[in-house]
Design a protein around this motif. Structure first.
Motif, PDB file in Angstrom:
ATOM      1  N   TYR A  11       0.815  -1.209   0.000  1.00  0.00           N
ATOM      2  CA  TYR A  11       0.000   0.000   0.000  1.00  0.00           C
ATOM      3  C   TYR A  11       0.854   1.267   0.000  1.00  0.00           C
ATOM      4  O   TYR A  11       0.338   2.360  -0.215  1.00  0.00           O
ATOM      5  N   PHE A  12       2.131   1.122   0.316  1.00  0.00           N
ATOM      6  CA  PHE A  12       3.038   2.267   0.339  1.00  0.00           C
ATOM      7  C   PHE A  12       4.420   1.811  -0.126  1.00  0.00           C
ATOM      8  O   PHE A  12       4.675   0.605  -0.264  1.00  0.00           O
ATOM      9  N   SER A  13       5.289   2.772  -0.384  1.00  0.00           N
ATOM     10  CA  SER A  13       6.636   2.481  -0.861  1.00  0.00           C
ATOM     11  C   SER A  13       7.657   2.695   0.247  1.00  0.00           C
ATOM     12  O   SER A  13       7.439   3.473   1.177  1.00  0.00           O
ATOM     13  N   ILE A  14       8.791   2.012   0.128  1.00  0.00           N
ATOM     14  CA  ILE A  14       9.922   2.195   1.037  1.00  0.00           C
ATOM     15  C   ILE A  14      11.142   2.475   0.180  1.00  0.00           C
ATOM     16  O   ILE A  14      11.577   1.621  -0.593  1.00  0.00           O
ATOM     17  N   GLN A  15      11.700   3.676   0.310  1.00  0.00           N
ATOM     18  CA  GLN A  15      12.786   4.135  -0.548  1.00  0.00           C
ATOM     19  C   GLN A  15      14.009   4.507   0.287  1.00  0.00           C
ATOM     20  O   GLN A  15      13.891   5.146   1.342  1.00  0.00           O
ATOM     21  N   ALA A  16      15.184   4.127  -0.188  1.00  0.00           N
ATOM     22  CA  ALA A  16      16.426   4.530   0.462  1.00  0.00           C
ATOM     23  C   ALA A  16      16.733   5.985   0.113  1.00  0.00           C
ATOM     24  O   ALA A  16      16.738   6.359  -1.059  1.00  0.00           O
ATOM     25  N   LEU A  17      16.969   6.802   1.133  1.00  0.00           N
ATOM     26  CA  LEU A  17      17.334   8.199   0.908  1.00  0.00           C
ATOM     27  C   LEU A  17      18.836   8.371   0.753  1.00  0.00           C
ATOM     28  O   LEU A  17      19.316   9.428   0.349  1.00  0.00           O
ATOM     29  N   MET A  18      19.590   7.338   1.109  1.00  0.00           N
ATOM     30  CA  MET A  18      21.043   7.302   0.904  1.00  0.00           C
ATOM     31  C   MET A  18      21.428   5.835   0.749  1.00  0.00           C
ATOM     32  O   MET A  18      20.597   4.947   0.973  1.00  0.00           O
ATOM     33  N   ASP A  19      22.640   5.561   0.310  1.00  0.00           N
ATOM     34  CA  ASP A  19      23.081   4.169   0.183  1.00  0.00           C
ATOM     35  C   ASP A  19      22.871   3.469   1.527  1.00  0.00           C
ATOM     36  O   ASP A  19      23.331   3.953   2.573  1.00  0.00           O
ATOM     37  N   SER A  20      22.193   2.320   1.487  1.00  0.00           N
ATOM     38  CA  SER A  20      21.782   1.670   2.734  1.00  0.00           C
ATOM     39  C   SER A  20      22.056   0.169   2.667  1.00  0.00           C
ATOM     40  O   SER A  20      22.095  -0.422   1.581  1.00  0.00           O
ATOM     41  N   GLU A  21      22.232  -0.413   3.843  1.00  0.00           N
ATOM     42  CA  GLU A  21      22.477  -1.850   3.953  1.00  0.00           C
ATOM     43  C   GLU A  21      21.417  -2.475   4.864  1.00  0.00           C
ATOM     44  O   GLU A  21      21.115  -1.944   5.935  1.00  0.00           O
ATOM     45  N   LEU A  22      20.881  -3.602   4.416  1.00  0.00           N
ATOM     46  CA  LEU A  22      19.864  -4.322   5.185  1.00  0.00           C
ATOM     47  C   LEU A  22      20.280  -5.776   5.393  1.00  0.00           C
ATOM     48  O   LEU A  22      20.979  -6.353   4.564  1.00  0.00           O
ATOM     49  N   LEU A  23      19.820  -6.351   6.488  1.00  0.00           N
ATOM     50  CA  LEU A  23      19.738  -7.797   6.611  1.00  0.00           C
ATOM     51  C   LEU A  23      18.288  -8.156   6.327  1.00  0.00           C
ATOM     52  O   LEU A  23      17.372  -7.559   6.903  1.00  0.00           O
ATOM     53  N   VAL A  24      18.087  -9.108   5.436  1.00  0.00           N
ATOM     54  CA  VAL A  24      16.740  -9.398   4.937  1.00  0.00           C
ATOM     55  C   VAL A  24      16.386 -10.864   5.189  1.00  0.00           C
ATOM     56  O   VAL A  24      17.199 -11.764   4.966  1.00  0.00           O
ATOM     57  N   VAL A  25      15.145 -11.074   5.648  1.00  0.00           N
ATOM     58  CA  VAL A  25      14.600 -12.427   5.812  1.00  0.00           C
ATOM     59  C   VAL A  25      13.307 -12.523   5.012  1.00  0.00           C
ATOM     60  O   VAL A  25      12.402 -11.699   5.204  1.00  0.00           O
ATOM     61  N   PRO A  26      13.206 -13.482   4.082  1.00  0.00           N
ATOM     62  CA  PRO A  26      11.920 -13.678   3.398  1.00  0.00           C
ATOM     63  C   PRO A  26      10.825 -13.999   4.421  1.00  0.00           C
ATOM     64  O   PRO A  26      11.012 -14.855   5.292  1.00  0.00           O
ATOM     65  N   PHE A  27       9.703 -13.310   4.327  1.00  0.00           N
ATOM     66  CA  PHE A  27       8.643 -13.477   5.317  1.00  0.00           C
ATOM     67  C   PHE A  27       8.121 -14.910   5.334  1.00  0.00           C
ATOM     68  O   PHE A  27       7.800 -15.445   6.405  1.00  0.00           O
ATOM     69  N   ARG A  28       8.057 -15.553   4.161  1.00  0.00           N
ATOM     70  CA  ARG A  28       7.549 -16.929   4.133  1.00  0.00           C
ATOM     71  C   ARG A  28       8.465 -17.849   4.951  1.00  0.00           C
ATOM     72  O   ARG A  28       8.001 -18.811   5.572  1.00  0.00           O
ATOM     73  N   ASN A  29       9.780 -17.568   4.954  1.00  0.00           N
ATOM     74  CA  ASN A  29      10.706 -18.359   5.773  1.00  0.00           C
ATOM     75  C   ASN A  29      10.542 -18.042   7.249  1.00  0.00           C
ATOM     76  O   ASN A  29      10.625 -18.937   8.102  1.00  0.00           O
TER      77      ASN A  29
END
Length: 200
Positions: free
Chosen positions: A102-120
């Motif tokens: 329903y909304f967007s998530i945008q990086a305002l500067m170079d960014s690093e994430l740790l990501v987990v697939p929600f299904r996992n």
């Protein structure tokens, strides 16, 4: 290569430490979780989530800065929130309902994430009660943030909202454009300039 692996392990431990502040994770469950996570770089102005598109992941911000924003049919953007280091980030209701974001998530500067697939992440719920409790705690935190934000927009003046922004995000004021702050406050950049002049 070894240095990169060590750095990633330290980052995963940082995330698990964030989990520990919410619920105790047994050692055997920590081992399983480490196999599900990956590191992702989001360049400045790129999107982690885009409105109207499927979303699949929960992120934990290691560095950088994101904005969560709605876009009206005529293209006007309203910033829902900002997310920085050591914060969770997701279009959570879309993940739960398996619907486009329903909304967007945008990086305002170079960014690093740790990501987990929600299904996992969901598969962990059946493994141990700690994961269900963790999911509830994360959802509760997001609900509290949403309710607080709604109250501020409905009950406070623009100047009061700006004062709260400074108290909550003072470190961001000189890192992001003023029009982004105005979009968060629900006012025009001109109105924000007037408030800033009045306060100075």
């Amino acid at each position: 290569m070894i240095g990169e692996m060590k750095a990633q392990q330290e980052e995963i431990e940082l995330l698990l430490s964030a989990f520990d502040r919410l619920v105790e994770i047994p050692d055997e469950e920590r081992v399983v979780f480490r196999t599900l996570i990956e590191r992702k770089t989001i360049p400045a102005q790129s999107h982690f989530v885009l409105i109207g598109e499927p979303t699949a992941d929960i992120g934990f911000c290691l560095s950088g800065l994101f904005r969560l924003y709605y876009t009206t049919p005529d293209g006007i953007e309203y910033n829902k929130n900002f997310c920085g280091k050591n914060e969770f980030i997701a279009a959570y209701s879309s993940l739960l309902m398996k619907e486009p974001a329903y909304f967007s998530i945008q990086a305002l500067m170079d960014s690093e994430l740790l990501v987990v697939p929600f299904r996992n992440f969901e598969t962990l719920f059946d493994r141990h009660a700690c994961w269900e409790k963790l999911g509830r705690k994360i959802a509760e935190g997001m609900f509290i943030s949403k309710e607080r934000r709604e109250r501020e927009l409905l009950m406070l003046s623009a100047e009061e909202r700006y004062r709260l922004f400074l108290g909550r995000y003072q470190h961001l004021e000189n890192r992001i454009p003023q029009y982004q702050i105005a979009a968060y406050l629900g006012i025009t950049p001109v109105a924000l300039s007037r408030i800033r002049r009045r306060l100075t």
